[in-house]
Scaffold this motif. Structure first.
Motif, mmCIF file in Angstrom:
data_model
loop_
_atom_site.group_PDB
_atom_site.id
_atom_site.type_symbol
_atom_site.label_atom_id
_atom_site.label_comp_id
_atom_site.label_asym_id
_atom_site.label_seq_id
_atom_site.Cartn_x
_atom_site.Cartn_y
_atom_site.Cartn_z
ATOM 1 N N GLU A 199 57.891 29.223 55.779
ATOM 2 C CA GLU A 199 57.634 29.097 54.399
ATOM 3 C C GLU A 199 58.001 27.958 53.596
ATOM 4 N N SER A 243 45.972 40.749 46.522
ATOM 5 C CA SER A 243 46.402 39.172 46.050
ATOM 6 C C SER A 243 47.716 38.905 47.166
ATOM 7 N N GLY A 244 48.587 39.432 47.296
ATOM 8 C CA GLY A 244 49.863 38.962 48.307
ATOM 9 C C GLY A 244 49.839 40.040 48.784
ATOM 10 N N ALA A 245 51.231 39.497 49.555
ATOM 11 C CA ALA A 245 51.570 40.309 51.041
ATOM 12 C C ALA A 245 52.210 41.931 51.005
ATOM 13 N N ARG A 248 57.252 32.459 42.493
ATOM 14 C CA ARG A 248 57.083 33.575 43.308
ATOM 15 C C ARG A 248 57.584 34.242 42.707
ATOM 16 N N SER A 288 53.932 37.685 46.011
ATOM 17 C CA SER A 288 53.187 36.733 45.603
ATOM 18 C C SER A 288 53.589 35.635 44.524
ATOM 19 N N GLY A 294 51.934 30.490 47.178
ATOM 20 C CA GLY A 294 51.856 29.608 48.426
ATOM 21 C C GLY A 294 51.987 30.721 49.553
ATOM 22 N N GLU A 301 50.320 34.137 51.429
ATOM 23 C CA GLU A 301 48.695 34.470 51.504
ATOM 24 C C GLU A 301 48.268 35.835 51.378
ATOM 25 N N PRO A 302 47.419 36.492 50.821
ATOM 26 C CA PRO A 302 47.404 38.000 51.782
ATOM 27 C C PRO A 302 47.829 38.495 52.778
ATOM 28 N N GLY A 303 48.636 39.782 52.971
ATOM 29 C CA GLY A 303 48.694 39.849 54.800
ATOM 30 C C GLY A 303 49.810 40.553 54.749
ATOM 31 N N PRO A 327 49.225 36.117 57.166
ATOM 32 C CA PRO A 327 48.069 36.328 56.601
ATOM 33 C C PRO A 327 47.199 37.074 57.304
ATOM 34 N N ALA A 344 43.192 38.465 57.187
ATOM 35 C CA ALA A 344 41.858 37.557 55.913
ATOM 36 C C ALA A 344 41.529 39.346 55.459
#
Length: 758
Positions: free
Chosen positions: A41, A74-76, A303, A324, A327, A329-331, A374, A376
């Motif tokens: 990242e 909304s985040g990982a 973050r 979250s 940069g 992404e949800p996952g 990530p 979707a």
């Protein structure tokens, strides 16, 4: 001269070349990189880590904790093991481990309710900053734990980055090159008492500290890494609640309010039904409000990392991690230390904070930066549901483990007695003894297979688990007792083949099954998230030895067949993408060589023992060194051990593992191991020496796994116990009862003489 004799007397050079080729293949596979990790990242301006001791997945609710619920979608997210020193982690130890990036313990006693380690003191101001009161006692306490925790590594690593930037600026100015101004915020700030332990440097000093979230903006302006303790522990007891003056268990859910110590006026407190979750819900709501306040103040280029950094009391559990911000992404989240999607460790948070701001992760930090995978389709509901299921699975395994080991040990002792009877007793009950040997050998195999169905989701998980174990034992026992499988060594090949194949398929497909059974390590234990655990290794190694010894090899296959099986088995055990088992690799190589030498009719001289030990050490050393040459975030624990040897900290690891191995003596599997020793002595005295190369090979190989495995693995006597449970009875079945050959009758010379005719 027969071909076998040629192998025995003239094949020395061929065997050496064969072992050399096998060694080359194994080392080449061990040098392969582990599974590809997600892309690294980008750096961000800063990161805030909010720690909430005791926070569980079941606490995250759309109504009670809307901020945490929204962040989960909304985040990982991932489930996190907070294992540090001991089987559960109290807040003091959790905060210290976050600052050290290694398993650390607190100085206060660790009681079941974490009462002592929950009473954290605010740091003291000394004019030039803040310092943790009693820091020397914390350092001294951790020096005795043999984990090598260097308290304050997080703050020191960020400070080292600032020092490096200043040095680079001075050198650039001296050389007349453009100067990059050092980051003025290269420090770690703490808000709250617990955060002070994580934000302190190795001297116990803190660059910035404040008691309340009101100072969050000031903390972010001062430092790029901010650790926040909302001042709440999410637990089930009133002692863990922020407001200890109110007995929340006696109040209705609607009557819980911040700062109130009386029920509402229109409710009769004497008639209110107790609400056991009231304390947790209020504590989770307080933590959620703090997270919402942090989210509102979070800049676009920062973050946010929220985690349940410890247990609130025993027993331990998995805790949520929510990530979250810029940069992200949800996952799902993962890390190199777990190698499994959706799982991270507490020590990974330290490395993540350092990686986010561009600081180098020092060798003293055992964790690796968490990485985003990530997805979707990731939603709040799916993330929470997955976390709850993972937690339920690990806790269900704990609930059945001790009984499983105890039952296996008890019936293992019976199987040893049955094996002695089968080999040395009368013909009566030999059929029953044989069946007992097969059934007990099938139990650990059924234990591995139990991880395939999701038994912990059943209405009665323990009954479901034992139903699977009983069914597995029955199926394998019947399969090994059919008319076409019951003779000679065929029953051994059926059960040993099933064990080896099952574990090999599991390793190739992601090593999932033993994780959810007593044959592996639960995720919350933090010992092995993927790869081959010591218990499953014991079963796999014993099965491989039996297959090598009793497969009906013909011609040259008697040499190359065992070598091929051995190479494949060692790759499964030791490869970074598969077993990742350091002690298992060493054990299996040595045991496999000794087994093959006996199978080929060679005596186990000192030279043969030196050959086995030398090759085993060579595989271990070469594989470990090649692993060590990888980037730190890609190394398995084999490469990290080599690094500890080079930096002089390996002694702590060896002492800790030795302590753990010694600590297994007296636990359930001790008794089946002791029974096996006594049974072997009885059989040897009554049965006479072994005359078959196949039987000798199996006996030597199994003994090597049982003894060497117990010495080099921290599971100690458990390795011997599982090896015995599978191998002792099967070896007895393969040997079978001794039948004395009847001598031809000597003719009576008188009776044989011709009679005269009158």
């Amino acid at each position: 001269m027969t071909w076998e004799a040629g192998v025995r007397w003239r094949g020395g050079g061929s065997l050496v070349r064969g072992f050399a080729a096998a060694l080359a293949v194994v080392c080449a596979v061990l040098a392969l990189p582990p599974a590809a990790a997600a892309a690294e990242e980008d750096e961000v301006a800063g990161i805030i880590v909010v720690g909430v001791p005791g926070l569980a997945w079941t606490d995250i609710d759309e109504a009670v904790t809307p901020n945490l619920w929204g962040m989960a979608g909304s985040g990982a997210s991932a489930s996190m093991s907070v294992r540090t020193i001991g089987s559960w982690t109290c807040p003091e130890a959790g905060w210290l481990s976050l600052g050290a990036g290694e398993r650390a313990g607190g100085a206060a006693p660790r009681d079941a309710q974490c009462a002592a380690q929950s009473q954290l003191q605010a740091p003291v101001e000394d004019g030039g900053g803040w310092s943790v009161d009693g820091w020397d006692a914390l350092v001294e306490a951790n020096e005795s734990f043999n984990y090598g925790a260097r308290l304050g590594s997080l703050a020191d690593a960020v400070a080292a980055m600032a020092a490096a930037e200043r040095t680079a600026a001075i050198e650039a100015e001296a050389a007349g090159e453009p100067v990059v101004e050092p980051d003025p915020g290269a420090c770690v700030a703490g808000i709250g008492d617990g955060a002070a332990l994580a934000a302190a440097d190795t001297e116990g000093r803190i660059s910035f500290w404040a008691p309340e979230l009101a100072s969050l903006g000031e903390a972010m302006a001062a430092c790029d890494v901010v650790v926040v303790d909302p001042g709440v522990i999410v637990g089930d007891t009133a002692d863990a609640a922020p407001d200890t003056s109110t007995d929340y268990d006696q109040l209705g859910e609607d009557d819980i309010g911040v700062g109130t110590d009386e029920p509402s006026a229109d409710v009769d407190a004497g008639e209110i039904e107790p609400e056991p979750d009231a304390v947790r819900k209020r504590a989770a709501a307080v933590a959620d409000a703090a997270v919402g306040e942090v989210e509102a103040a979070l800049p676009d280029d920062w973050r946010l990392l929220v985690a349940g950094v410890s247990d609130a009391s025993a027993p331990s559990a998995l805790h949520p991690v929510l990530y979250s911000g810029a940069g992200v992404e949800p996952g799902e989240l993962t890390s190199a230390t777990t190698g499994r999607d959706g799982y991270v460790q507490l020590v990974d948070l330290t490395a993540t904070a350092l990686g986010a701001v561009g600081a180098e992760v020092p060798a003293t930090v055992a964790g690796a930066p968490i990485q985003v995978l990530p997805d979707a389709d990731h939603t709040s509901a799916s993330a929470v549901a997955r976390g709850i299921d993972e937690t339920a699975a690990s806790q269900a395994v704990i609930s059945v483990s001790f009984v499983f080991y105890s039952v296996l040990s008890a019936i293992g002792v019976i199987a040893v007695a049955a094996a002695v009877w089968l080999l040395c007793g009368s013909d009566r009950y030999r059929g029953l003894a044989r069946t007992v040997c097969l059934a007990v050998a099938a139990m650990p195999v059924a234990g591995v297979a139990a991880g395939i169905p999701h038994w912990w989701r059943a209405e009665h998980p323990q009954l479901a688990f034992w139903g699977i174990i009983a069914a597995g034992m029955a199926v394998l026992t019947v399969a090994a007792s059919l008319p076409w499988t019951r003779h000679g060594a065929r029953p051994v090949l059926v059960i040993a083949g099933a064990a080896a194949l099952l574990i090999a398929v599991d390793q190739v497909s992601g090593a999932t099954w033993p994780l959810h059974t007593p044959m592996g390590y639960t995720a919350q234990a933090g010992a092995r998230f993927t790869g081959l655990g010591n218990y499953a290794f014991s079963v796999f190694a014993a099965a491989v030895i039996l297959l090598v010894a009793f497969l009906p090899w013909k011609g040259r296959a008697r040499v190359w067949g065992p070598v091929l099986i051995g190479v494949c088995a060692v790759v499964i055990v030791g490869a970074p993408n598969l077993g990742r088992d350091m002690g298992g690799t060493l054990t299996l190589v040595a045991a496999g060589i000794l087994c093959c030498l006996k199978l080929w009719g060679r005596k186990l001289s000192l030279g043969a023992l030196a050959l086995a030990g030398g090759i085993a050490f060579a595989v271990f050393a070469i594989g470990g060194f090649l692993d060590y040459l990888r980037p730190q975030e890609d190394q398995t624990h084999l490469g990290r051990f080599v690094g500890s040897v080079l930096d002089g900290t390996a002694a702590n690891i060896l002492i800790r593992k030795a302590d753990a191995a010694i600590g297994t003596i007296g636990r359930p599997l001790t008794w089946v191991s002791l029974a096996a020793l006594i049974g072997a002595i009885v059989i040897w005295r009554k049965r006479a020496p072994i005359r078959s190369n196949e039987v000798a090979a199996a006996a030597v190989g199994l003994s090597a796994v049982a003894v060497l495995g117990a010495v080099v693995n921290d599971s100690g006597i458990a390795v011997t116990g599982f090896t015995t449970a599978l191998g002792f009875g099967l070896l007895a079945v393969a040997v079978g009862p001794r039948t004395e050959r009847a001598e031809p009758a000597t003719p009576d010379p008188v009776a044989a003489a011709p009679t005269s005719k009158n």
